[in-house]
Motif scaffolding. Structure first.
Motif, mmCIF file in Angstrom:
data_model
loop_
_atom_site.group_PDB
_atom_site.id
_atom_site.type_symbol
_atom_site.label_atom_id
_atom_site.label_comp_id
_atom_site.label_asym_id
_atom_site.label_seq_id
_atom_site.Cartn_x
_atom_site.Cartn_y
_atom_site.Cartn_z
ATOM 1 N N TYR A 1 0.828 -1.206 0.000
ATOM 2 C CA TYR A 1 0.000 0.000 0.000
ATOM 3 C C TYR A 1 0.861 1.255 0.000
ATOM 4 O O TYR A 1 0.587 2.222 -0.722
ATOM 5 C CB TYR A 1 -0.923 -0.022 1.219
ATOM 6 N N LEU A 2 1.911 1.243 0.819
ATOM 7 C CA LEU A 2 2.772 2.441 0.906
ATOM 8 C C LEU A 2 3.568 2.670 -0.374
ATOM 9 O O LEU A 2 3.982 3.810 -0.642
ATOM 10 C CB LEU A 2 3.707 2.315 2.104
ATOM 11 N N LEU A 3 3.809 1.628 -1.156
ATOM 12 C CA LEU A 3 4.461 1.837 -2.447
ATOM 13 C C LEU A 3 3.599 2.709 -3.361
ATOM 14 O O LEU A 3 4.101 3.611 -4.046
ATOM 15 C CB LEU A 3 4.745 0.489 -3.104
ATOM 16 N N VAL A 4 2.316 2.451 -3.373
ATOM 17 C CA VAL A 4 1.403 3.274 -4.164
ATOM 18 C C VAL A 4 1.311 4.680 -3.575
ATOM 19 O O VAL A 4 1.205 5.670 -4.320
ATOM 20 C CB VAL A 4 0.027 2.604 -4.244
ATOM 21 N N ARG B 1 0.029 20.268 -3.431
ATOM 22 C CA ARG B 1 1.245 19.481 -3.242
ATOM 23 C C ARG B 1 1.278 18.899 -1.831
ATOM 24 O O ARG B 1 0.997 19.615 -0.861
ATOM 25 C CB ARG B 1 2.476 20.355 -3.473
ATOM 26 N N PRO B 2 1.648 17.638 -1.712
ATOM 27 C CA PRO B 2 1.687 17.034 -0.365
ATOM 28 C C PRO B 2 2.899 17.510 0.429
ATOM 29 O O PRO B 2 3.968 17.763 -0.121
ATOM 30 C CB PRO B 2 1.763 15.540 -0.659
ATOM 31 N N ASP B 3 2.691 17.612 1.725
ATOM 32 C CA ASP B 3 3.772 17.952 2.646
ATOM 33 C C ASP B 3 4.555 16.680 2.958
ATOM 34 O O ASP B 3 3.994 15.709 3.465
ATOM 35 C CB ASP B 3 3.197 18.554 3.928
ATOM 36 N N PRO B 4 5.860 16.625 2.641
ATOM 37 C CA PRO B 4 6.618 15.377 2.882
ATOM 38 C C PRO B 4 6.646 14.949 4.338
ATOM 39 O O PRO B 4 6.745 13.749 4.633
ATOM 40 C CB PRO B 4 8.023 15.717 2.366
ATOM 41 N N ASP B 5 6.567 15.888 5.270
ATOM 42 C CA ASP B 5 6.621 15.518 6.689
ATOM 43 C C ASP B 5 5.389 14.727 7.133
ATOM 44 O O ASP B 5 5.462 13.972 8.115
ATOM 45 C CB ASP B 5 6.774 16.760 7.548
ATOM 46 N N THR B 6 4.272 14.920 6.443
ATOM 47 C CA THR B 6 3.034 14.234 6.853
ATOM 48 C C THR B 6 2.868 12.879 6.187
ATOM 49 O O THR B 6 1.875 12.182 6.478
ATOM 50 C CB THR B 6 1.820 15.115 6.508
ATOM 51 N N LEU B 7 3.794 12.493 5.311
ATOM 52 C CA LEU B 7 3.670 11.181 4.675
ATOM 53 C C LEU B 7 3.995 10.046 5.636
ATOM 54 O O LEU B 7 3.494 8.934 5.479
ATOM 55 C CB LEU B 7 4.576 11.102 3.440
ATOM 56 N N VAL B 8 4.852 10.303 6.600
ATOM 57 C CA VAL B 8 5.162 9.279 7.603
ATOM 58 C C VAL B 8 4.126 9.291 8.719
ATOM 59 O O VAL B 8 3.618 8.243 9.136
ATOM 60 C CB VAL B 8 6.583 9.500 8.151
ATOM 61 N N PHE B 9 3.823 10.455 9.192
ATOM 62 C CA PHE B 9 2.785 10.626 10.205
ATOM 63 C C PHE B 9 1.871 11.759 9.763
ATOM 64 O O PHE B 9 2.353 12.879 9.565
ATOM 65 C CB PHE B 9 3.396 10.937 11.574
ATOM 66 N N PRO B 10 0.600 11.475 9.467
ATOM 67 C CA PRO B 10 -0.121 10.262 9.887
ATOM 68 C C PRO B 10 -0.415 9.265 8.774
ATOM 69 O O PRO B 10 -1.141 8.308 9.026
ATOM 70 C CB PRO B 10 -1.408 10.849 10.414
ATOM 71 N N VAL B 11 0.080 9.464 7.529
ATOM 72 C CA VAL B 11 -0.337 8.582 6.433
ATOM 73 C C VAL B 11 0.081 7.141 6.710
ATOM 74 O O VAL B 11 -0.737 6.210 6.654
ATOM 75 C CB VAL B 11 0.260 9.081 5.101
ATOM 76 N N ALA B 12 1.358 6.912 6.994
ATOM 77 C CA ALA B 12 1.829 5.552 7.249
ATOM 78 C C ALA B 12 1.151 4.953 8.478
ATOM 79 O O ALA B 12 0.854 3.742 8.518
ATOM 80 C CB ALA B 12 3.346 5.555 7.427
ATOM 81 N N LEU B 13 0.888 5.779 9.474
ATOM 82 C CA LEU B 13 0.219 5.276 10.677
ATOM 83 C C LEU B 13 -1.214 4.849 10.375
ATOM 84 O O LEU B 13 -1.694 3.828 10.894
ATOM 85 C CB LEU B 13 0.243 6.355 11.764
ATOM 86 N N VAL B 14 -1.921 5.604 9.537
ATOM 87 C CA VAL B 14 -3.296 5.240 9.177
ATOM 88 C C VAL B 14 -3.320 3.922 8.413
ATOM 89 O O VAL B 14 -4.145 3.035 8.678
ATOM 90 C CB VAL B 14 -3.940 6.375 8.363
ATOM 91 N N VAL B 15 -2.408 3.758 7.463
ATOM 92 C CA VAL B 15 -2.356 2.524 6.685
ATOM 93 C C VAL B 15 -2.010 1.339 7.576
ATOM 94 O O VAL B 15 -2.620 0.259 7.494
ATOM 95 C CB VAL B 15 -1.351 2.669 5.527
ATOM 96 N N ALA B 16 -1.021 1.516 8.442
ATOM 97 C CA ALA B 16 -0.630 0.421 9.332
ATOM 98 C C ALA B 16 -1.757 0.066 10.302
ATOM 99 O O ALA B 16 -1.986 -1.124 10.598
ATOM 100 C CB ALA B 16 0.632 0.806 10.097
#
Length: 616
Positions: free
Chosen positions: A131-134, A148-163
């Motif tokens: 999922y995170l690859l996509v 444009r996405p903020d790179p700092d928010t890709l780890v938190f909370p995006v990765a946390l929501v997916v996990a």
């Protein structure tokens, strides 16, 4: 040619399972991204004045899809030239990606017949990685777009929501077990989770907390609906002023629909007391709207109250947290005093208070989490504070649910433990009593209750059996009343032979004439399988009674009952009173179809002349 060994085959199958889980995660992400892209493309095609080409539309769709995962976006093209953040997440859009990730992880970890599955940890990691690859590809695609996405928010909370969604899917595939915890968790917590009592209390607290959060959301949505109904004109003007063509209005309608859960959380925060911010210098609470709000022109924002002190109608919003606290108390009291359990199994007062406090804490945590994502900055100036303040909404929910929920739960517990509520539970023995004591107590209670109903003994016959006690027949009340009247002894004049046209109420093989508690079928002490260990069907009395019945039916064509050669009659014995005409004489001159009073004392069952069977 070399043949693969079992170990090599198992490793190959494990690798294939992990690859399949990885593909499942990527497909789930692609489905969500594709569906949102199609919707954006439809709006772009139907727009009469598009301001970008297909590439810009694809980048915008990728940015909106990342926003649905909690990523922060930045608008570089502003009037001031300063990039403006967009961090308010439309909560309705979150449901799609979360459900897809959850389902992919559940399908990857769920075992199937004839196929091996990876371990739970392997399925979780593979689905999350796919999922995170996509997600990474979508972030790279949206870098040159208008959002444009903020790179700092890709780890938190995006990765946390997916996990979190993937972990919930694996947990669902495992049957939603409450434990055991990982080996690296504290030992005291592992021991607590291993106890069944702790798991039951924790489950009850979680359910009560979920009920409280649901009531808060429903109450907040009701407040927003009422406010929009009162300001329907302003909402319509805002809706028509944002777009003059139908494609634009459709886009505004979709955006407003995706923000409905956010509006419900705003209403919940308003009812709790802290309210929500409408800019850096304005706050709306039930007491009134202070400051000058910086409100954009949007239909849902027409529900914002007017400036000035609040009225009694604004104060009515405080009923929302009261209802949430009562919901927490009700769900806790239902588990504390179950309706289908003995009274001795009810929770103590300390346990009820403890579980209610845990439920209030869970409700506060859920409210704080939801209100934190319901708002967010929409700019760098006055709009950098927009929405509920989570660190105030959470403690307010804790105060409301604990302050009202604990006393309400105790009152509901006492109400459910009252005597009228437990008087009908005569079939449920107490947990701390042995079965004999419980049965005797229930029988005594039944006899006392039926002693005053002697006048209704005739009305009891033919009464319909209740569905919760099918063994309570028609003769139960009469038998109990007879036992109460005679003090536990049978009446001598009572006949053991049922009257013509009536069905016997005593099971075959049971003691006939035995009175007292538990003798009748309607008594609480009656057991439907309380039979004698031997079958008296072939005894002499029963045979004589059957012979007499057959002789009466034949019109006198049959001979008398033959004498037993093993026990010939003594001619010197005194002859008792003569039997009635038309009836064969039994022992001592009594009719064969009447019970001997000595049989009652000896505990022998009475003969049944109408019972079919083979002739002797």
């Amino acid at each position: 040619m070399t043949q693969r060994g079992p170990k090599a085959t198992a490793e190959r199958n494990r690798t294939l399972d992990l690859a399949s889980a990885l593909v499942r995660g990527a497909v789930a992400a692609g489905l969500g991204l594709g569906a949102l892209t199609v919707l954006v493309m439809v709006v772009w095609i139907s727009s009469p004045y598009p301001d970008s080409g297909p590439g810009g539309v694809l980048r915008a769709a990728a940015g909106v899809w990342l926003l649905a995962h909690g990523a922060g976006l930045v608008r570089p093209d502003t009037l001031s030239g300063v990039p403006a953040p967009v961090s308010m997440v439309p909560l309705l859009l979150v449901l799609g990606p979360v459900w897809l990730a959850h389902r992919a992880a559940r399908d990857a970890a769920e075992p199937e017949e004839g196929r091996s599955r990876p371990s739970r940890a392997g399925a979780f990691c593979a689905v999350t990685a796919g999922y995170l690859l996509v997600v990474a590809g979508a972030a790279a695609c949206a870098r040159g777009g208008s959002l444009r996405p903020d790179p700092d928010t890709l780890v938190f909370p995006v990765a946390l929501v997916v996990a979190g969604a993937a972990a919930a899917g694996v947990w669902t595939a495992a049957g939603r077990p409450f434990g055991p915890l990982p080996s690296w968790s504290p030992l005291a917590l592992q021991e607590a989770i291993a106890r069944t009592l702790f798991r039951d209390r924790a489950e009850a607290a979680c359910r009560s907390a979920a009920a409280g959060v649901t009531v808060l959301l429903g109450g907040g949505a009701l407040l927003v609906a009422v406010a929009l109904g009162r300001n329907a004109g302003a909402a319509q003007d805002a809706f028509l002023g944002l777009a003059g063509d139908w494609p634009g209005r459709f886009a505004v309608l979709l955006l407003a629909a995706s923000l409905v859960p956010n509006a419900a959380l705003w209403g919940a925060a308003y009812g709790l007391g802290p309210g929500f911010s409408l800019g850096t210098g304005a706050t709306a609470t039930p007491l009134g709207l202070d400051g000058t709000p910086a409100v954009p022109r949007f239909p849902l924002l027409a529900a914002v109250p007017d400036q000035g002190p609040g009225s009694l109608l604004n104060g009515a919003a405080l009923a929302v947290p009261v209802a949430a606290a009562l919901a927490v108390a009700w769900f806790t009291a239902r588990r504390a005093v179950p309706a289908d359990a003995p009274r001795a199994q009810a929770w103590s007062t300390r346990e009820t208070v403890r579980v209610t406090l845990l439920a209030a804490l869970g409700c506060a945590a859920g409210t704080a989490l939801l209100t934190a994502v319901a708002g967010g900055p929409l700019g760098t100036g006055a709009l950098r504070e927009f929405g509920p303040v989570w660190w105030l909404a959470g403690p307010a929910a804790l105060v409301w649910t604990a302050g009202i929920g604990v006393p309400a739960a105790l009152l509901l517990r006492l109400w459910r433990l009252r005597t009228p509520g437990w008087a009908w539970r005569r079939d449920v023995p107490e947990a701390d009593e042995p079965p004999a004591t419980a049965t005797a107590g229930a029988a005594a209670t039944a006899v006392e209750a039926e002693a005053g109903e002697k006048a209704e003994a005739e009305a009891v016959i033919g009464r319909r059996r209740r569905w919760w006690a099918p063994w309570r027949g028609r003769g139960g009340a009469a038998g109990a009343a007879g036992g109460a009247a005679s003090g536990g002894t049978a009446a001598p004049a009572a006949s053991s032979v049922p009257a013509p046209g009536t069905a016997p109420d005593v099971a075959p093989g049971a003691l006939v004439g035995a009175a007292g508690p538990g003798a009748g079928r309607g008594d609480a002490g009656f057991e439907p399988y309380d039979f004698l260990p031997t079958d008296p069907w072939h005894e002499k009395d029963f045979r004589e009674a059957r012979w007499a019945s057959l002789k009466r039916g034949s019109g006198g064509l049959m001979a008398d009952f033959p004498a037993d050669p093993a026990d010939p009659a003594d001619p010197g014995d005194p002859v008792g009173p003569a039997a009635p005409a038309g009836r064969p004489a039994g022992p001592a001159g009594r009719p064969a179809d009447f019970a001997d009073p000595a049989d009652f004392a000896a505990g022998r069952p009475a003969p049944d002349p109408d019972r079919p069977g083979p002739t002797p």
